[in-house]
Motif scaffolding. Structure first.
Motif, PDB file in Angstrom:
ATOM      1  N   ALA A 173      37.029  49.028  41.780  1.00  0.00           N
ATOM      2  CA  ALA A 173      36.385  49.327  40.500  1.00  0.00           C
ATOM      3  C   ALA A 173      35.906  48.061  39.821  1.00  0.00           C
ATOM      4  O   ALA A 173      36.584  47.025  39.852  1.00  0.00           O
ATOM      5  CB  ALA A 173      37.361  50.074  39.576  1.00  0.00           C
ATOM      6  N   ASP A 174      34.734  48.148  39.186  1.00  0.00           N
ATOM      7  CA  ASP A 174      34.258  47.071  38.315  1.00  0.00           C
ATOM      8  C   ASP A 174      35.205  46.921  37.144  1.00  0.00           C
ATOM      9  O   ASP A 174      35.822  47.899  36.692  1.00  0.00           O
ATOM     10  CB  ASP A 174      32.862  47.390  37.779  1.00  0.00           C
ATOM     11  CG  ASP A 174      31.771  47.030  38.773  1.00  0.00           C
ATOM     12  OD1 ASP A 174      31.982  46.094  39.558  1.00  0.00           O
ATOM     13  OD2 ASP A 174      30.718  47.678  38.736  1.00  0.00           O
ATOM     14  N   LEU A 175      35.292  45.714  36.646  1.00  0.00           N
ATOM     15  CA  LEU A 175      36.091  45.496  35.449  1.00  0.00           C
ATOM     16  C   LEU A 175      35.501  46.313  34.307  1.00  0.00           C
ATOM     17  O   LEU A 175      34.308  46.250  34.026  1.00  0.00           O
ATOM     18  CB  LEU A 175      36.094  44.014  35.075  1.00  0.00           C
ATOM     19  CG  LEU A 175      37.028  43.618  33.942  1.00  0.00           C
ATOM     20  CD1 LEU A 175      38.473  43.799  34.367  1.00  0.00           C
ATOM     21  CD2 LEU A 175      36.781  42.179  33.523  1.00  0.00           C
ATOM     22  N   GLN A 215      22.569  28.536  35.502  1.00  0.00           N
ATOM     23  CA  GLN A 215      23.162  29.723  34.910  1.00  0.00           C
ATOM     24  C   GLN A 215      24.476  30.090  35.594  1.00  0.00           C
ATOM     25  O   GLN A 215      24.655  29.858  36.796  1.00  0.00           O
ATOM     26  CB  GLN A 215      22.190  30.904  35.024  1.00  0.00           C
ATOM     27  CG  GLN A 215      20.834  30.644  34.393  1.00  0.00           C
ATOM     28  CD  GLN A 215      20.939  30.446  32.895  1.00  0.00           C
ATOM     29  OE1 GLN A 215      21.246  31.381  32.165  1.00  0.00           O
ATOM     30  NE2 GLN A 215      20.669  29.228  32.435  1.00  0.00           N
ATOM     31  N   THR A 216      25.388  30.675  34.836  1.00  0.00           N
ATOM     32  CA  THR A 216      26.669  31.134  35.368  1.00  0.00           C
ATOM     33  C   THR A 216      26.600  32.638  35.609  1.00  0.00           C
ATOM     34  O   THR A 216      26.282  33.409  34.705  1.00  0.00           O
ATOM     35  CB  THR A 216      27.816  30.820  34.394  1.00  0.00           C
ATOM     36  OG1 THR A 216      27.890  29.410  34.187  1.00  0.00           O
ATOM     37  CG2 THR A 216      29.143  31.311  34.957  1.00  0.00           C
ATOM     38  N   VAL A 217      26.877  33.035  36.836  1.00  0.00           N
ATOM     39  CA  VAL A 217      26.932  34.452  37.203  1.00  0.00           C
ATOM     40  C   VAL A 217      28.390  34.794  37.494  1.00  0.00           C
ATOM     41  O   VAL A 217      29.033  34.132  38.316  1.00  0.00           O
ATOM     42  CB  VAL A 217      26.053  34.743  38.435  1.00  0.00           C
ATOM     43  CG1 VAL A 217      26.098  36.236  38.774  1.00  0.00           C
ATOM     44  CG2 VAL A 217      24.628  34.296  38.191  1.00  0.00           C
ATOM     45  N   TYR A 218      28.904  35.819  36.824  1.00  0.00           N
ATOM     46  CA  TYR A 218      30.322  36.155  36.899  1.00  0.00           C
ATOM     47  C   TYR A 218      30.488  37.602  37.354  1.00  0.00           C
ATOM     48  O   TYR A 218      29.766  38.496  36.896  1.00  0.00           O
ATOM     49  CB  TYR A 218      30.968  35.951  35.535  1.00  0.00           C
ATOM     50  CG  TYR A 218      32.447  36.228  35.482  1.00  0.00           C
ATOM     51  CD1 TYR A 218      33.342  35.421  36.166  1.00  0.00           C
ATOM     52  CD2 TYR A 218      32.947  37.296  34.748  1.00  0.00           C
ATOM     53  CE1 TYR A 218      34.708  35.668  36.114  1.00  0.00           C
ATOM     54  CE2 TYR A 218      34.307  37.548  34.690  1.00  0.00           C
ATOM     55  CZ  TYR A 218      35.183  36.732  35.378  1.00  0.00           C
ATOM     56  OH  TYR A 218      36.528  36.976  35.331  1.00  0.00           O
ATOM     57  N   ALA A 219      31.423  37.819  38.272  1.00  0.00           N
ATOM     58  CA  ALA A 219      31.739  39.182  38.737  1.00  0.00           C
ATOM     59  C   ALA A 219      33.247  39.306  38.887  1.00  0.00           C
ATOM     60  O   ALA A 219      33.935  38.352  39.247  1.00  0.00           O
ATOM     61  CB  ALA A 219      31.054  39.473  40.071  1.00  0.00           C
ATOM     62  N   GLN A 220      33.755  40.500  38.596  1.00  0.00           N
ATOM     63  CA  GLN A 220      35.188  40.746  38.686  1.00  0.00           C
ATOM     64  C   GLN A 220      35.423  42.210  39.070  1.00  0.00           C
ATOM     65  O   GLN A 220      34.777  43.109  38.520  1.00  0.00           O
ATOM     66  CB  GLN A 220      35.868  40.440  37.352  1.00  0.00           C
ATOM     67  CG  GLN A 220      37.389  40.443  37.395  1.00  0.00           C
ATOM     68  CD  GLN A 220      37.969  39.962  36.075  1.00  0.00           C
ATOM     69  OE1 GLN A 220      37.623  40.481  35.015  1.00  0.00           O
ATOM     70  NE2 GLN A 220      38.834  38.973  36.133  1.00  0.00           N
ATOM     71  N   VAL A 221      36.318  42.426  40.012  1.00  0.00           N
ATOM     72  CA  VAL A 221      36.634  43.782  40.459  1.00  0.00           C
ATOM     73  C   VAL A 221      38.148  43.956  40.529  1.00  0.00           C
ATOM     74  O   VAL A 221      38.890  42.987  40.734  1.00  0.00           O
ATOM     75  CB  VAL A 221      36.021  44.101  41.842  1.00  0.00           C
ATOM     76  CG1 VAL A 221      34.503  44.083  41.790  1.00  0.00           C
ATOM     77  CG2 VAL A 221      36.546  43.141  42.910  1.00  0.00           C
ATOM     78  N   ASN A 222      38.591  45.186  40.347  1.00  0.00           N
ATOM     79  CA  ASN A 222      39.980  45.573  40.574  1.00  0.00           C
ATOM     80  C   ASN A 222      40.041  46.389  41.867  1.00  0.00           C
ATOM     81  O   ASN A 222      39.199  47.272  42.090  1.00  0.00           O
ATOM     82  CB  ASN A 222      40.511  46.408  39.408  1.00  0.00           C
ATOM     83  CG  ASN A 222      40.659  45.585  38.138  1.00  0.00           C
ATOM     84  OD1 ASN A 222      40.930  44.390  38.202  1.00  0.00           O
ATOM     85  ND2 ASN A 222      40.463  46.215  36.988  1.00  0.00           N
ATOM     86  N   ALA A 223      41.020  46.083  42.704  1.00  0.00           N
ATOM     87  CA  ALA A 223      41.136  46.790  43.985  1.00  0.00           C
ATOM     88  C   ALA A 223      42.590  47.171  44.232  1.00  0.00           C
ATOM     89  O   ALA A 223      43.514  46.431  43.862  1.00  0.00           O
ATOM     90  CB  ALA A 223      40.629  45.912  45.131  1.00  0.00           C
TER      91      ALA A 223
END
Length: 232
Positions: A173-175, A215-223
């Motif tokens: 899931a996406d944060l 530029q800063t590109v940020y991604a975070q997921v829960n698994a």
């Protein structure tokens, strides 16, 4: 036929929950400028005509850059009367006209020249650039993939520490998709270049040398994974 492991944790099929993150530094793809065209006069019609003429100058110049001009939008427009400060009669001292324009360029070679030419126009103000990425930039997909890979790697490390191994993925899931706090992206940086009100010039001003801001590109997921029984 072997039954599939349950989606919830049990002693026979423990569940491990992890978070994967990725933060990339990439070159910008677009530069946004905000342009304000103004006019002032004692007659409403003349003020409007001056404002229209200057607005057309900006739009024609912007359109001359063709594909380098990714977006050109007109925002707020206003003609405001300025009343006299003396006397009881409601007399108008002057009229102020203003038009706001947003220009987004994807060619940084043309950016410096365009910024200088706009700033050189009479009664025209330009602010920016604000660097950014396109909504469909591949950098976003790259960051998401890296976040998923980190989540898998982290889960494997937890399983290995227990003498176990991953057997199934039960959730990704996406944060924010699970009522978690939304990801906080870095605040927009201050513009690297800025020009004020322009005026008529006898010769063209040299193009500004603008250095793009990464530029800063940020991604975070829960698994969540199911793993084999640990060796405790």
């Amino acid at each position: 036929m072997t039954d599939s492991p349950p989606s919830y944790g049990t002693p026979e099929h423990p569940r491990v929950a992890v978070r994967g993150e990725a933060r990339l530094q990439v070159d910008p793809e677009t530069a946004r400028l905000t342009i304000t065209v103004t006019a002032r006069g004692k007659d409403r019609r003349n003020t409007l005509e001056d404002l229209t003429h200057r607005n057309n100058q900006v739009l024609e110049l912007a359109r001359s850059y063709g594909q380098a001009m990714e977006k050109l939008e007109t925002g707020a427009f206003s003609i405001t009367p300025e009343p006299t400060q003396k006397g009881r009669n409601e007399q108008i001292h002057a009229y102020h006209g203003r038009v706001h324009i947003t220009a987004v360029l994807n060619d940084f070679t043309a950016l410096g020249e365009f910024t200088t030419k706009i700033a050189d126009l009479d009664m025209t103000r330009v602010n920016g650039p604000w660097w950014g990425l396109s909504p469909d930039s591949p950098a976003h997909a790259t960051a998401r993939r890296q976040a998923v890979h980190e989540a898998v790697q982290r889960a494997r490390e937890y399983a290995d520490a227990l003498g176990a191994h991953l057997t199934a993925l039960v959730e990704l899931a996406d944060l924010g998709a699970e009522n978690a706090a939304p990801a906080v992206l870095p605040s927009p940086a201050a513009p690297r270049g800025r020009a004020g009100y322009g005026g008529a010039a006898s010769e063209a001003a040299p193009a500004l040398d603008l250095e793009p801001q990464r530029q800063t590109v940020y991604a975070q997921v829960n698994a969540r994974f199911i793993m084999s029984p640990p060796k405790l």
